[in-house]
Design an enzyme around this catalytic site. Structure first.
Site, short mmCIF file in Angstrom:
data_model
loop_
_atom_site.label_atom_id
_atom_site.label_comp_id
_atom_site.label_asym_id
_atom_site.label_seq_id
_atom_site.Cartn_x
_atom_site.Cartn_y
_atom_site.Cartn_z
CE1 TYR A 11 34.88 40.50 64.34
CE2 TYR A 11 37.35 40.51 64.39
CZ TYR A 11 35.91 40.64 63.73
OH TYR A 11 35.77 40.60 62.22
CG ASN A 32 41.90 38.45 80.58
OD1 ASN A 32 41.49 39.68 80.22
ND2 ASN A 32 43.75 38.79 80.48
CG LEU A 33 35.48 40.82 81.64
CD1 LEU A 33 34.78 41.96 81.77
CD2 LEU A 33 35.56 40.66 80.00
CB ALA A 73 42.98 33.69 76.30
CE1 TYR A 140 48.62 36.54 67.91
CE2 TYR A 140 48.97 36.58 65.81
CZ TYR A 140 48.49 35.97 66.39
OH TYR A 140 46.67 36.14 66.81
CE LYS A 144 47.40 32.86 69.17
NZ LYS A 144 46.66 32.25 70.00
CG HIS A 188 42.45 44.34 62.70
ND1 HIS A 188 42.25 45.03 64.69
CD2 HIS A 188 42.98 43.64 62.58
CE1 HIS A 188 43.42 43.52 64.38
NE2 HIS A 188 43.70 42.75 63.31
NE ARG A 220 48.06 41.47 55.27
CZ ARG A 220 49.42 41.19 54.84
NH1 ARG A 220 49.52 40.82 53.19
NH2 ARG A 220 50.30 42.11 54.98
CG ASP A 284 52.19 45.00 57.29
OD1 ASP A 284 52.09 44.35 58.23
OD2 ASP A 284 51.45 45.91 57.01
N1 UFG Z 1 46.69 49.12 56.87
C1 UFG Z 1 46.95 49.56 56.36
N2 UFG Z 1 46.35 51.04 56.91
C2 UFG Z 1 46.14 50.80 58.22
C3 UFG Z 1 45.85 49.46 58.55
C4 UFG Z 1 46.55 48.37 57.81
O1 UFG Z 1 46.97 49.76 54.89
O2 UFG Z 1 45.41 51.78 59.11
C5 UFG Z 1 46.76 47.67 55.93
C6 UFG Z 1 48.14 46.09 56.29
O3 UFG Z 1 49.56 46.75 56.23
C7 UFG Z 1 47.81 45.11 55.68
C8 UFG Z 1 46.16 45.09 55.46
O4 UFG Z 1 45.92 46.40 55.68
O5 UFG Z 1 48.28 45.36 54.87
C9 UFG Z 1 45.91 44.63 57.06
O6 UFG Z 1 46.20 44.85 57.97
P1 UFG Z 1 45.86 44.17 59.49
O7 UFG Z 1 46.27 44.79 60.17
O8 UFG Z 1 44.01 44.56 58.92
O9 UFG Z 1 45.94 43.04 59.20
P2 UFG Z 1 46.85 41.98 59.36
O10 UFG Z 1 47.22 41.71 57.83
O11 UFG Z 1 48.79 43.01 59.63
O12 UFG Z 1 47.31 41.73 60.31
C10 UFG Z 1 46.51 39.97 60.45
C11 UFG Z 1 45.79 39.14 61.62
C12 UFG Z 1 47.21 39.75 62.75
C13 UFG Z 1 47.68 38.21 61.95
C14 UFG Z 1 48.21 38.67 60.89
C15 UFG Z 1 48.77 37.15 59.98
O13 UFG Z 1 45.01 40.86 62.12
O14 UFG Z 1 46.71 38.98 63.81
O15 UFG Z 1 46.93 38.65 59.82
O16 UFG Z 1 50.03 38.34 59.14
F1 UFG Z 1 49.06 38.35 63.66
#
Ligand code: UFG
Length: 327
Positions: A11, A32-33, A73, A140, A144, A188, A220, A284
């Site tokens: 992405y 690596n697809l 990657a 994760y 990093k 996401h 966020r 979270d």
């Molecule tokens: N959420 C929902 N419902 C869903 C999906 C997500 O309520 O179906 C909420 C999550 O709880 C979170 C927010 O939406 O509060 C964002 O969630 P995402 O999964 O979209 O993203 P994250 O914040 O969990 O993750 C991102 C990056 C990760 C990174 C992280 C750092 O995608 O790679 O931030 O905390 F590690």
């Protein structure tokens, strides 16, 4: 310049490839697809391979005169990393260590590395600045952070200059509508909301409404994927003009709750988008918002798509026109 983009079919990687090509650079992609899509590449020379395969990696460096490397990657699902820490340490750390070994051997001196807000864990301050304490709450983020430290020692020993970019929530799609986000399974927030708008899912589950935030849902900092890509290019240019290794946050500095994101998506799409409150998702943090002042002042970075509406609009165009992603 000739840039090797590892994970370039993913992405964020594919938007990086687009950014490099738009700015007249030559690109070699190594992917690596497993999660990436060849169709996401708008150009460049493609090698299918895994960074843990040293021979494949050496072939790329032998066959191309690489000036710099950008490394995307990695496995990047927080929840999965808690279940399978070894997979994350093996892939995310092992791969980059191999890459650094190949860079050392072939005399390549510049790397931009994709790090994450997850290195901070539960933040001590909002907005988060780069000097805040790093205390990952999942493997994760730990993987990093480990690579950030490894980069420091490789700079020290081999003079490989690095920039580590700690992203907050990457979202949106390329302005052309040709490439965008396609994960399988999708976890996401924004793509899932848009799948509800497209009637591919019945509803969006809101993970927790009892957080200590204005409406009880998590906050966020959403940052457009092309703005992220642009920051990588600026970071590379800064390194290649002789500057030191650095770490930067990348976000918009504005926090939006899950409910606000859903409401904005309703406005952008004109669709109903059914939502239901569910239990919290483990791991979270309540609020993650970046200060990107350092990237703005030192890299001259200026996000172009800095409103949530625009970010969701670009994602909506992609999802509407590619309801099954690259399939
Ligand atoms: N959420 C929902 N419902 C869903 C999906 C997500 O309520 O179906 C909420 C999550 O709880 C979170 C927010 O939406 O509060 C964002 O969630 P995402 O999964 O979209 O993203 P994250 O914040 O969990 O993750 C991102 C990056 C990760 C990174 C992280 C750092 O995608 O790679 O931030 O905390 F590690």
């Amino acid at each position: 310049m000739n840039v090797l983009v590892c994970g370039g079919a993913g992405y964020i990687g594919s938007h990086m490839v687009a950014e490099l090509i738009e700015n007249g650079h030559d690109v070699v992609v190594f992917d690596n697809l497993q999660k990436g899509h060849k169709e996401a590449l708008l150009g460049g020379k493609f090698y299918k391979g895994d960074l843990r395969d040293r021979q494949a990696l050496h072939r790329v460096f032998n066959e191309n005169k690489i000036d710099a490397v950008i490394d995307f990657a990695a496995d990047s699902l927080v929840g999965e990393s808690v279940q399978e820490p070894v997979k994350y340490f093996e892939n995310n750390i092992g791969s980059t260590v191999n890459l650094l070994g190949a860079m050392k051997e072939h005399g390549v001196k510049y790397i931009v590395f994709s790090s994450t807000a997850a290195v901070y864990g539960e933040p001590e301050n909002i907005p988060i600045v780069e000097e805040d304490k790093t205390f990952p709450t999942n493997p994760y983020g730990e993987s990093k952070l480990a690579v950030e430290k490894i980069l420091k020692w490789c700079d020290n020993a081999y003079g490989i200059k690095y920039t580590a970019l700690r992203y907050f929530n990457a979202a949106g799609a390329h302005i052309s509508g040709k490439i965008g986000e396609h994960h399988n399974p999708e976890t996401h927030l924004i793509p899932i909301i848009l799948q509800v708008a497209l009637k591919k899912r019945e509803k969006i589950m809101v993970f927790g409404d009892d957080y200590d935030t204005k409406d009880g849902t998590c906050i966020r900092d959403y940052i457009h994927v092309s703005d992220l890509a642009n920051a990588h290019l600026l970071a590379l240019e800064r390194l290649m003009s002789g500057n030191d290794s650095k770490i930067y946050n990348l976000g918009n500095g504005k926090g939006f709750s899950v409910k606000e994101v859903i409401e904005t998506a309703r406005n952008v799409t004109g669709k109903e988008i059914k939502a239901e409150i569910a239990a919290r998702r483990a791991g979270d943090p309540a609020v993650l918002v970046a200060s990107s002042d350092k990237a703005k002042s030192e890299l001259g970075w200026k996000p172009k798509y800095d409103s949530l509406e625009t970010i969701i609009e670009t994602a909506w165009i992609w999802h509407k026109n590619h309801p099954y992603g690259y399939c």
